[in-house]
Structures are given as C-alpha cells and as structure tokens.
Design a protein around this motif. Structure first.
Motif, PDB file in Angstrom:
ATOM      1  N   GLU A   1       0.824  -1.207   0.000  1.00 17.03           N
ATOM      2  CA  GLU A   1       0.000   0.000   0.000  1.00 17.03           C
ATOM      3  C   GLU A   1       0.859   1.258   0.000  1.00 17.03           C
ATOM      4  N   LEU A   2       1.942   1.226   0.779  1.00 20.35           N
ATOM      5  CA  LEU A   2       2.836   2.386   0.803  1.00 20.35           C
ATOM      6  C   LEU A   2       3.538   2.550  -0.538  1.00 20.35           C
ATOM      7  N   LYS A   3       3.945   1.454  -1.114  1.00 24.10           N
ATOM      8  CA  LYS A   3       4.583   1.518  -2.433  1.00 24.10           C
ATOM      9  C   LYS A   3       3.639   2.138  -3.457  1.00 24.10           C
ATOM     10  N   GLU A   4       2.375   1.734  -3.410  1.00 27.72           N
ATOM     11  CA  GLU A   4       1.376   2.316  -4.309  1.00 27.72           C
ATOM     12  C   GLU A   4       1.169   3.799  -4.022  1.00 27.72           C
ATOM     13  N   PHE A   5       1.056   4.126  -2.750  1.00 29.96           N
ATOM     14  CA  PHE A   5       0.776   5.506  -2.354  1.00 29.96           C
ATOM     15  C   PHE A   5       1.911   6.439  -2.763  1.00 29.96           C
ATOM     16  N   LEU A   6       3.159   5.997  -2.598  1.00 29.18           N
ATOM     17  CA  LEU A   6       4.312   6.853  -2.888  1.00 29.18           C
ATOM     18  C   LEU A   6       4.448   7.191  -4.367  1.00 29.18           C
ATOM     19  N   THR A   7       3.809   6.410  -5.217  1.00 26.93           N
ATOM     20  CA  THR A   7       3.912   6.655  -6.659  1.00 26.93           C
ATOM     21  C   THR A   7       2.579   7.029  -7.302  1.00 26.93           C
ATOM     22  N   HIS A   8       1.551   7.209  -6.493  1.00 27.89           N
ATOM     23  CA  HIS A   8       0.220   7.475  -7.052  1.00 27.89           C
ATOM     24  C   HIS A   8       0.154   8.861  -7.687  1.00 27.89           C
ATOM     25  N   GLU A   9      -0.431   8.940  -8.847  1.00 28.72           N
ATOM     26  CA  GLU A   9      -0.504  10.205  -9.574  1.00 28.72           C
ATOM     27  C   GLU A   9      -1.411  11.224  -8.895  1.00 28.72           C
ATOM     28  N   ASP A  10      -2.272  10.771  -8.006  1.00 23.52           N
ATOM     29  CA  ASP A  10      -3.180  11.682  -7.312  1.00 23.52           C
ATOM     30  C   ASP A  10      -2.733  11.961  -5.878  1.00 23.52           C
ATOM     31  N   VAL A  11      -1.452  11.855  -5.647  1.00 21.92           N
ATOM     32  CA  VAL A  11      -0.863  12.180  -4.344  1.00 21.92           C
ATOM     33  C   VAL A  11       0.196  13.247  -4.557  1.00 21.92           C
ATOM     34  N   ALA A  12       0.118  14.325  -3.771  1.00 23.92           N
ATOM     35  CA  ALA A  12       1.010  15.474  -3.942  1.00 23.92           C
ATOM     36  C   ALA A  12       1.869  15.693  -2.703  1.00 23.92           C
ATOM     37  N   LYS A  13       2.939  16.457  -2.886  1.00 27.24           N
ATOM     38  CA  LYS A  13       3.829  16.845  -1.786  1.00 27.24           C
ATOM     39  C   LYS A  13       3.666  18.305  -1.404  1.00 27.24           C
ATOM     40  N   ASN A  14       3.190  19.112  -2.319  1.00 26.94           N
ATOM     41  CA  ASN A  14       3.064  20.549  -2.063  1.00 26.94           C
ATOM     42  C   ASN A  14       1.925  20.819  -1.082  1.00 26.94           C
ATOM     43  N   ALA A  15       2.220  21.650  -0.070  1.00 23.68           N
ATOM     44  CA  ALA A  15       1.240  21.921   0.989  1.00 23.68           C
ATOM     45  C   ALA A  15       0.058  22.757   0.520  1.00 23.68           C
ATOM     46  N   GLU A  16       0.045  23.176  -0.737  1.00 19.79           N
ATOM     47  CA  GLU A  16      -1.151  23.844  -1.248  1.00 19.79           C
ATOM     48  C   GLU A  16      -2.324  22.874  -1.270  1.00 19.79           C
ATOM     49  N   HIS A  17      -2.017  21.577  -1.136  1.00 25.08           N
ATOM     50  CA  HIS A  17      -3.065  20.550  -1.111  1.00 25.08           C
ATOM     51  C   HIS A  17      -3.427  20.120   0.314  1.00 25.08           C
ATOM     52  N   PHE A  18      -2.815  20.737   1.312  1.00 27.68           N
ATOM     53  CA  PHE A  18      -3.057  20.422   2.727  1.00 27.68           C
ATOM     54  C   PHE A  18      -4.241  21.262   3.192  1.00 27.68           C
ATOM     55  N   THR A  19      -5.407  20.654   3.267  1.00 30.31           N
ATOM     56  CA  THR A  19      -6.641  21.393   3.510  1.00 30.31           C
ATOM     57  C   THR A  19      -6.594  22.215   4.790  1.00 30.31           C
ATOM     58  N   ALA A  20      -6.198  21.610   5.899  1.00 31.75           N
ATOM     59  CA  ALA A  20      -6.195  22.318   7.187  1.00 31.75           C
ATOM     60  C   ALA A  20      -5.251  23.511   7.163  1.00 31.75           C
ATOM     61  N   LEU A  21      -4.124  23.387   6.486  1.00 34.93           N
ATOM     62  CA  LEU A  21      -3.179  24.501   6.382  1.00 34.93           C
ATOM     63  C   LEU A  21      -3.767  25.628   5.556  1.00 34.93           C
ATOM     64  N   GLN A  22      -4.365  25.290   4.436  1.00 34.52           N
ATOM     65  CA  GLN A  22      -4.934  26.307   3.559  1.00 34.52           C
ATOM     66  C   GLN A  22      -6.126  27.003   4.195  1.00 34.52           C
ATOM     67  N   GLU A  23      -6.792  26.322   5.119  1.00 36.44           N
ATOM     68  CA  GLU A  23      -7.933  26.927   5.821  1.00 36.44           C
ATOM     69  C   GLU A  23      -7.510  27.690   7.069  1.00 36.44           C
ATOM     70  N   GLY A  24      -6.197  27.798   7.292  1.00 37.67           N
ATOM     71  CA  GLY A  24      -5.689  28.582   8.410  1.00 37.67           C
ATOM     72  C   GLY A  24      -5.792  27.894   9.760  1.00 37.67           C
ATOM     73  N   ARG A  25      -5.924  26.571   9.764  1.00 41.12           N
ATOM     74  CA  ARG A  25      -6.080  25.849  11.020  1.00 41.12           C
ATOM     75  C   ARG A  25      -4.766  25.286  11.559  1.00 41.12           C
ATOM     76  N   ILE A  26      -3.640  25.578  10.868  1.00 40.03           N
ATOM     77  CA  ILE A  26      -2.328  25.101  11.302  1.00 40.03           C
ATOM     78  C   ILE A  26      -1.474  26.302  11.699  1.00 40.03           C
ATOM     79  N   PRO A  27      -1.116  26.456  12.980  1.00 33.05           N
ATOM     80  CA  PRO A  27      -0.326  27.612  13.410  1.00 33.05           C
ATOM     81  C   PRO A  27       1.108  27.540  12.894  1.00 33.05           C
ATOM     82  N   GLU A  28       1.745  28.693  12.791  1.00 29.98           N
ATOM     83  CA  GLU A  28       3.106  28.757  12.265  1.00 29.98           C
ATOM     84  C   GLU A  28       4.077  27.969  13.134  1.00 29.98           C
ATOM     85  N   GLY A  29       3.815  27.910  14.431  1.00 31.08           N
ATOM     86  CA  GLY A  29       4.708  27.196  15.343  1.00 31.08           C
ATOM     87  C   GLY A  29       4.378  25.730  15.505  1.00 31.08           C
ATOM     88  N   TRP A  30       3.573  25.172  14.607  1.00 38.31           N
ATOM     89  CA  TRP A  30       3.252  23.745  14.651  1.00 38.31           C
ATOM     90  C   TRP A  30       4.531  22.943  14.493  1.00 38.31           C
TER      91      TRP A  30
END
Length: 410
Positions: free
Chosen positions: A40-69
C-alpha cells in the motif's frame, strides 16, 4: 501519534493487524492518516493523485495550522520534498547535477580515513570511562556529519550546533516558541553559509548549487537553495546516524547474525539492507496529500489529508516479508524495503548512506569483534519525535582487546 516518539514496532504491529492504513491524530489535534502496509505504501508513494506541495493540505490552507506547529517545516520548506511534477523534476535535476555518483565515490577514501580516526576516538572514550563509550556520540554521529559538512563546505566547528538545530526541526514534541526560534536560527546559519560561499567560491556542493542557480535558466531560488541545504544536512547525517546505530543494536542483540558476517557467510551490505527493513532509520515521514478522495488498501483517505509514510511499519509487514518479518536475518533472500523512499522522491543520498554505513560497520566490528551493548542501554531513551527511529545514546563496551586493537594498523 505520541509526540515523544518511542520504539514504533509494537504500535505498528497492532495497527497493521487492523489494516494497512490507519487514522492518526497529529500534534495539535490535527487529523491525519498513516500508510503502513508495504504494498500500500509503495502504491501511495507513486500514485498520480498524491502530492507533496502543501497547497493541497486542507487544514493549512484553511488557516487551522499555526506557524509554530512542530511539523510546520516539513510542510512549508522550499525544495524537493515539497515540490511536485515539473517543479520537482527541475529541483531534483539541479541537485542531481551537483550530487553526482562521482562526488559520492570520490568521498570513499575520506570516509575510510574518518572511520579509522573515529574508531581511535571511540577507543579513547571507552578507556576514559571504565570501558564504556557512547557509540552514537563518538562514532555514528560524527562520521556522516563530517562527510556532509565537507561535501557542502560547512565549517566542521558548526557540526554540533547544526545537529542540535536539526534535532529540533524534526522534533514533534517541542513548543511553538522553540519551533520558530530553531527554524529562524537554522535558516540564518544556512543563509550565512551560502553568502560566504557566494563571496568566496570553493569546490564543494554548495558552490555547485549556487553555480547551477546562477547559470541555468531554471535556477534555484534563494528559498529553494536554503531549503535544499537544510534537506541535505538533515538527511545527510540523521538517516545514516540512525542506520548505523540501529544496525549495531541489531547485531549485538543477534550475535549469531554477526558471526555469519564475520565468517563471510553474509556481507555488510546485507546487514545494511536488513537493518533498513527491520529497524528503519525513519519511522514516519511527513507528508503527502491526496488531491482527491483516494482509496488505498480498502480505506478512503480524504482529499487534503496529511499522510505519514510509515516506513518502519512497512518493513515489518508480514504480508510482504512473511511470518518472520520481525526477525533480524542478514541471510534473508528478500530484504526489499522502502526505507529510503520510492518513486520520484527516492532519496538522492541513498548511495552515500549505504556506503557510509557499510564502511562504518565493517571497520567497527573488524576492529572490535567483541563489541557489545552495555547494560545501561536497557533503559533505551528514545528521541522526542515520531519521525526519526533510534535511541538517543548507545553505550557500548568494546571488549577486552580494545587497547590492543587501538594500536593495530588499519
């Protein structure tokens, strides 16, 4: 997730018994998930619908992650670890040109020389402390840190400070104030180093990165340069430090396996590969984010969820490694592992880590074949992080022949 870290294997076994993907609560009550199964991890690490950029991190983009996290740096640092697609290929290409196989192989004589010198230091430390020395502090740490400092042209006098700061960067248990202060100091040190190298070029990796940044149309930005240096320093010593430490612990706990290697019935590279599988130097690596609701191993991971790569769990997944997955066996026919990554983000420094660890272990046990873990290690203090996987100290006895061995030619 326990922010203090600790040995992950018992918890991983319980989670894997329930399924290859688990819901987890990250520091600050942030909801996340971890992929633990090997396939499963092998699949996940190469999946085309998985990103590394935090623009896809919902909680961060919604302002729910503090800078000092505590895990904020993993999400926002500029560089290969947070880039996708063409941007990732651009950054990786620039770093690859500087971090070549030729540079790695050119370091081999220096790694061997450093190893011999550090073995002298280890023997001296043991002689000064009733035969016991901290192998992690006196050997496993200074070897890869010295190598990465030389590779980058970093003042070796800053090694301890850089290690202390990187320990804070990967910590999951420090306060927001400590997070911000450590990140600021680390970025300041690296910016100062880059500026010094720009003013006074040397034949090192930092200068190669700067040159690529200046001469190539697809150059590294200032933030990407600092982020790349940060990545190289952390990955360039922490992974090998934990790998060597964990290998020594495993060999001392399984003397029959050590004897096989000493008799030539298995190789030191076999030891390295089995350690990567059996006791991965990184337990859980942050983060990847599905760009849509994604089913992995029968579990749906919602879009924008921060997902941990459970390398330590995957290494002991019985479905991939059999019923003896939790047994250390250097003769294992299939020691495949994902501990240095998989797919587009596979660790660029993997050949260097393997070379350093192989040389270190061979020289260590050739010179001190009776080396064993001291009784004090029974208390096994762990790191204040669930990212790295190792002990904080590793007190060892070198054996009765340590004085003689210290005088022997290498």
């Amino acid at each position: 997730m326990d922010p203090q870290g600790g040995c992950p294997h018992a918890a991983n076994a319980r989670l894997l018994a329930k399924g290859p993907v688990a819901e987890v609560i990250l520091p600050g009550e942030v909801e996340g998930m971890a992929v633990l199964g090997h396939e499963e991890l092998k699949e996940f690490l190469t999946h085309e619908d998985v990103a590394k950029n935090a623009e896809h991190f919902t909680a961060l983009q919604e302002g729910r992650i503090p800078e000092g996290w505590p895990l904020h740096t993993f999400t926002t640092v500029a560089g290969m670890t947070t880039a996708d697609g063409a941007d990732h290929r651009r950054l990786r290409s620039l770093v690859s040109r500087a971090f070549t196989q030729r540079r790695v192989e050119a370091l081999r004589p220096r790694v061997e020389e450093l190893t011999g010198s550090l073995l002298d230091n280890l023997a001296a430390a043991a002689d000064a402390n009733d035969g016991v020395a901290d192998l992690r502090r006196n050997f496993a740490f200074p070897l890869p840190m010295s190598v990465i400092c030389e590779l980058l042209g970093v003042d070796p006098g800053n090694a301890d400070k850089l290690h202390s700061l990187t320990t804070h960067v990967v910590s999951t248990s420090i306060t927001p104030e400590e997070v911000l202060a450590s990140n600021k100091e680390m970025v300041g040190m690296l910016a100062q180093h880059a500026a010094a190298r720009l003013a006074d070029p040397k034949d090192d990796l930092t200068n190669a990165l700067i040159t690529a940044r200046e001469e190539d149309g697809d150059r590294l930005s200032e933030g990407e340069l600092i982020g790349t240096l940060l990545l190289l320093i952390i990955a360039g010593h922490e992974t090998t430090l934990n790998l060597v430490t964990n290998a020594v612990r495993a060999l001392c706990a399984h003397r029959d396996q050590l004897e096989l290697v000493l008799r030539g019935e298995a190789t030191w590279l076999d030891v390295v590969e089995e350690t990567l599988r059996y006791d991965a130097p990184v337990a859980y690596f942050p983060f990847r984010y599905p760009t849509r609701d994604l089913e992995i191993g029968g579990t749906v991971i919602p879009r924008g969820t921060p997902v941990l790569a459970g390398y330590a769990a995957a290494g002991r997944d019985e479905r991939a490694h059999g019923e003896r997955a939790d047994t250390f066996d250097v003769t294992r026919e299939d020691s495949r592992n994902l501990s240095l990554g998989h797919g587009p983000h596979y660790c660029l420094g993997a050949p260097l880590a393997r070379m350093e660890a192989t040389i270190a272990l061979e020289r260590l046990f050739t010179r001190f074949p009776d080396l064993d873990v001291a009784e004090a290690e029974k208390v096994e203090p762990r790191r204040g992080s669930f990212v790295g996987n190792s002990v904080v100290v590793l007190p060892v006895r070198l054996g009765e022949d340590r004085l003689t061995a210290a005088a022997q030619p290498r």
